[in-house]
Write an enzyme that holds these catalytic residues in place. Structure first.
Site, PDB file in Angstrom:
ATOM      1  N   LEU A  89      -9.552  21.384  51.879  1.00 20.32           N
ATOM      2  CA  LEU A  89      -8.777  20.299  52.481  1.00 20.32           C
ATOM      3  C   LEU A  89      -7.434  20.778  53.025  1.00 20.32           C
ATOM      4  O   LEU A  89      -6.642  19.964  53.491  1.00 20.32           O
ATOM      5  CB  LEU A  89      -8.536  19.191  51.448  1.00 20.32           C
ATOM      6  CG  LEU A  89      -9.792  18.437  50.990  1.00 20.32           C
ATOM      7  CD1 LEU A  89      -9.453  17.497  49.849  1.00 20.32           C
ATOM      8  CD2 LEU A  89     -10.403  17.663  52.150  1.00 20.32           C
ATOM      9  N   ARG A  90      -7.165  22.090  52.953  1.00 20.30           N
ATOM     10  CA  ARG A  90      -5.884  22.581  53.446  1.00 20.30           C
ATOM     11  C   ARG A  90      -5.738  22.303  54.940  1.00 20.30           C
ATOM     12  O   ARG A  90      -4.658  21.967  55.416  1.00 20.30           O
ATOM     13  CB  ARG A  90      -5.727  24.072  53.158  1.00 20.30           C
ATOM     14  CG  ARG A  90      -4.375  24.613  53.591  1.00 20.30           C
ATOM     15  CD  ARG A  90      -4.180  26.066  53.219  1.00 20.30           C
ATOM     16  NE  ARG A  90      -3.928  26.225  51.796  1.00 20.30           N
ATOM     17  CZ  ARG A  90      -4.705  26.892  50.964  1.00 20.30           C
ATOM     18  NH1 ARG A  90      -5.809  27.452  51.410  1.00 20.30           N
ATOM     19  NH2 ARG A  90      -4.396  26.995  49.690  1.00 20.30           N
ATOM     20  N   ALA A  91      -6.819  22.436  55.689  1.00 19.40           N
ATOM     21  CA  ALA A  91      -6.747  22.197  57.127  1.00 19.40           C
ATOM     22  C   ALA A  91      -6.360  20.757  57.435  1.00 19.40           C
ATOM     23  O   ALA A  91      -5.572  20.490  58.356  1.00 19.40           O
ATOM     24  CB  ALA A  91      -8.088  22.531  57.780  1.00 19.40           C
TER      25      ALA A  91
ATOM     26  N   ASP B 101      -6.573  31.464  56.164  1.00 21.36           N
ATOM     27  CA  ASP B 101      -6.493  30.039  55.852  1.00 21.36           C
ATOM     28  C   ASP B 101      -5.132  29.636  55.304  1.00 21.36           C
ATOM     29  O   ASP B 101      -4.733  28.477  55.395  1.00 21.36           O
ATOM     30  CB  ASP B 101      -7.591  29.677  54.843  1.00 21.36           C
ATOM     31  CG  ASP B 101      -7.619  28.195  54.534  1.00 21.36           C
ATOM     32  OD1 ASP B 101      -7.748  27.400  55.476  1.00 21.36           O
ATOM     33  OD2 ASP B 101      -7.492  27.836  53.351  1.00 21.36           O
TER      34      ASP B 101
END
Length: 697
Positions: free
Chosen positions: A275-277, A194
């Site tokens: 919320l990194r994506a 991720d």
């Protein structure tokens, strides 16, 4: 980078090229993870990128590569005067070897100056050298987890924090992070996956003509490297200028509400964690627009960003294949675009007048994912019914004479295969360790002395070359002798006997070798499903603890090494899912095959200790002398493994109202531990009570 080799010969190479260029335009995208089989030019593509990046202006003499226009206020070589002289240098490509130490990455105390001059000075590491450049990690999946965490933290924060050996340093560390890996050699944990912004899957084409063109160009380069490179100088110059133009346009690109809703709706549709994506997709879409020479983000930019940023974030456990479902992607994009009441230019699709120009996606790297094969194929054999008079009874077809309708291809003494049972759902298992303290590769299973990670437990005199200096202990050993040695300045007077090195203790990875009974006595469908679920759970545990795994199965008249020891637990899971059952129980053959496999592995990797996991009900058949002779042979094989010093666990799969305890007896001959199938789970009350009693004893 541009045309040194034909991209059509490598499936996914155009996506890799685009992902690298997007990171060159906007390093905030977060780097690229390149997954692919060996020999697919992964390293070649990464090294070619560095030659396209524009040269840098740096503060003259600054070891950290500070920008003269905006120097780092916390630079250890600063503060830099606004009128400090500047120098130019090419953008660096810093390569991180697999065996790198933590000190080499973040830097450490300059021991030479500390001991010789009596001053505290910081020696920069590879993160300082990579600042404003490219940091390339080949075989990132083989790097220690604590080192990968350290690198990804620095990449995310743009700053390296060093707190060690009396040194407290902060310095900028903004770089384009690129990692390559071969999934066959083991996967990265989902948490680490991720942290990479984008991912690309590549593989070599199977078209002979395209492969021939790659070989032809490689031979042409070997014959005349300078002439071959000169042929592409113009193209590379044009590509470098386009990167600079896109960098200048990037601040002017607008991410509208429609595109932003498409991004968040897509991430929600694929149920990605956190919320990194969403942030990575937004940055990637903006970079795509700048690369295409536009100031507005289009739906096609969002689509391409999803194909690059989401596949690896869909991976929840080590047996999930990375990928995206194209129907779900299109549905999320269309529904979110339809919510806009005003429409606008962002509603233009890929065929709109302002769609992406050349170097567009050309198909995402994660266009689909392979679904696991359904192993259900009908009813299996009925459960066995052991009796005290016949403890080794297998399925009726295993020990009785072959029926007349037996297939001519069937081997003597072996029943027809039962349909492969699907594995029960995996669960978290208890931690099983190899006793004692080892010195193997860093991991998360058994106690070990280690040169990387872990914690310092004591100081000791080095027996060979000094590996990791224990500074405090060295100074303590030398201090009482300074007057006698005539010390007259700040520097210590040291002798060889004064040096002490750190003895560190952490965790090591082991070889977990599974020996699975696939005979007729295990063929009861409910039992085999539970057995496969247990082994799958232990495989997942091995993946999380960075172990190597191997799989031996025994049935009929022989034992088979179904999976030679490897770091790829996915292959082990696939072999397990397809495992057929039926026939007699050559337990001794399985144990002897394990003995030979472990012997060879000790020659290949003598520092890696093994944990043998035997999954069986303890029965043995298949010899002319019947069950007693087969059991006696199995006991001798077990004692051979015990004499070898192999740590062993026997997973007792016996079921039914009558339990004969043969698996527990086998564990005794192995000098190992017997664990019932229902005690493997970490939340098993029975297993917990037994563990407490064992520790108390």
């Amino acid at each position: 980078m541009n045309s040194r080799y034909p991209f059509t010969a490598i499936v996914g190479m155009e996506e890799l090229r685009l992902a690298l260029l997007l990171n060159a335009v906007s390093p905030a995208v977060g780097g690229v993870l390149v997954r692919g089989e060996k020999g697919t030019a992964k390293s070649t593509a990464v090294r070619a990128l560095a030659g396209l990046l524009p040269p840098l202006a740096v503060v003259d003499g600054c070891r950290f590569g500070c920008d003269p226009a905006a120097p780092d206020q916390q630079c250890p070589d600063g503060p830099h005067h606004p009128d400090a002289p500047a120098a130019g240098r090419p953008t660096r490509l810093v390569e991180l070897p697999v065996g790198v130490s933590e000190d080499r990455i973040v830097g450490s105390l300059d021991l030479e100056r500390a001991l010789a001059e009596g001053v505290k000075a910081y020696e920069p590491g590879l993160l300082a050298a990579a600042h404003r450049g490219v940091l390339y990690i080949d075989e990132v999946n083989l790097l220690g987890d604590h080192l990968v965490d350290l690198l990804l933290d620095a990449a995310a924060m743009g700053r390296s924090y060093v707190e060690r050996e009396g040194v407290s340093v902060r310095h900028a560390a903004r770089f384009l992070l690129v990692g390559t890996m071969n999934p066959e050699e083991g996967e990265l944990r989902p948490q680490l996956l991720d942290r990479f912004g984008l991912t690309v899957e590549i593989a070599a084409t199977r078209e002979p003509e395209q492969r021939a063109e790659v070989v032809r160009r490689r031979l042409a380069y070997d014959a005349d490297p300078e002439g071959f490179s000169a042929r592409w100088t113009g193209d590379e110059h044009d590509l470098a200028e386009r990167i600079v133009a896109a960098q200048e346009l990037l601040p002017k690109v607008r991410l509208g509400d429609v595109a932003l809703r498409q991004i968040t709706a897509t991430c929600a549709a694929f149920e990605v964690d956190g919320l990194r994506a969403d942030i990575v997709m937004a940055r990637t879409a903006v970079a795509l627009a700048a690369w295409a020479g536009r100031t507005a983000v289009l739906a096609e930019d969002v689509r391409t960003a999803a194909r690059l940023a989401l596949p690896h974030r869909r991976r929840r456990n080590p047996f999930d294949a990375p990928g995206l479902d194209e129907d779900t992607l299109e549905q999320a994009l269309s529904q979110s675009a339809g919510e806009d009441p005003d429409g606008g230019p962002e509603d233009d699709g890929p065929d709109g007048p302002d769609g992406p120009q050349d170097d567009g996606p050309g198909g995402g790297p994660g266009g689909g994912q392979d679904a696991p094969a359904d192993g259900d194929g009908g009813d299996a054999a009925s459960p066995d019914s052991p009796t005290p008079d016949n403890p080794a009874a297998d399925s009726p077809a295993a020990d009785s004479p072959a029926p007349q309708q037996e297939s001519p291809q069937q081997r003597p003494g072996q029943s027809a295969d039962a349909p492969a049972a699907s594995a029960a759902p995996a669960y978290r298992t208890r931690l099983y360790q190899v006793p004692g303290t080892g010195e193997g590769s860093p991991g998360r299973r058994s106690r070990a002395r280690t040169d990387t990670g872990g914690h310092t437990v004591r100081a000791a005199r080095p027996t060979g070359a000094l590996q990791r200096l224990h500074l405090a202990a060295t100074i303590t050993a030398a201090a009482p002798h300074q007057l006698a040695r005539g010390r007259d300045g700040r520097a210590l007077k040291l002798r060889r006997d004064d040096f002490r090195q750190q003895v560190r203790e952490g965790r090591e990875a082991n070889l977990v070798l599974f020996v699975v009974d696939a005979s007729g006595s295990m063929a009861a469908r409910q039992r085999m499903s539970a057995v496969k679920g247990a082994v799958l759970s232990l495989l997942m545990d091995a993946y999380q603890r960075r172990d190597k795994v191997g799989l031996i199965t025994f049935r009929g008249t022989e034992a088979t090494l179904a999976l030679p020891p490897t770091s790829s637990v996915e292959v082990g899971a696939a072999r397990l899912e397809q495992l057929p059952t039926g026939g007699r129980t050559p337990l001794a053959a399985g144990l002897l095959r394990a003995h030979e496999t472990l012997r060879l592995e000790r020659l290949r990797d003598p520092r890696r200790r093994a944990l043998l996991v035997v999954v069986t009900d303890g029965r043995a058949t298949g010899r002319a002398g019947g069950a007693p002779a087969a059991l006696a042979e199995a006991r001798r094989a077990a004692q051979l493994l015990a004499a070898q010093g192999t740590a062993a666990i026997v997973v007792d799969c016996e079921s039914g109202p009558v339990r004969l305890g043969l698996a527990a007896e086998l564990a005794g001959h192995l000098d190992g531990t017997a664990v019932r199938l229902d005690e493997l789970a970490a939340d098993s009350v029975t297993g917990l009570v037994r563990s407490i009693r064992k520790e108390a004893a």
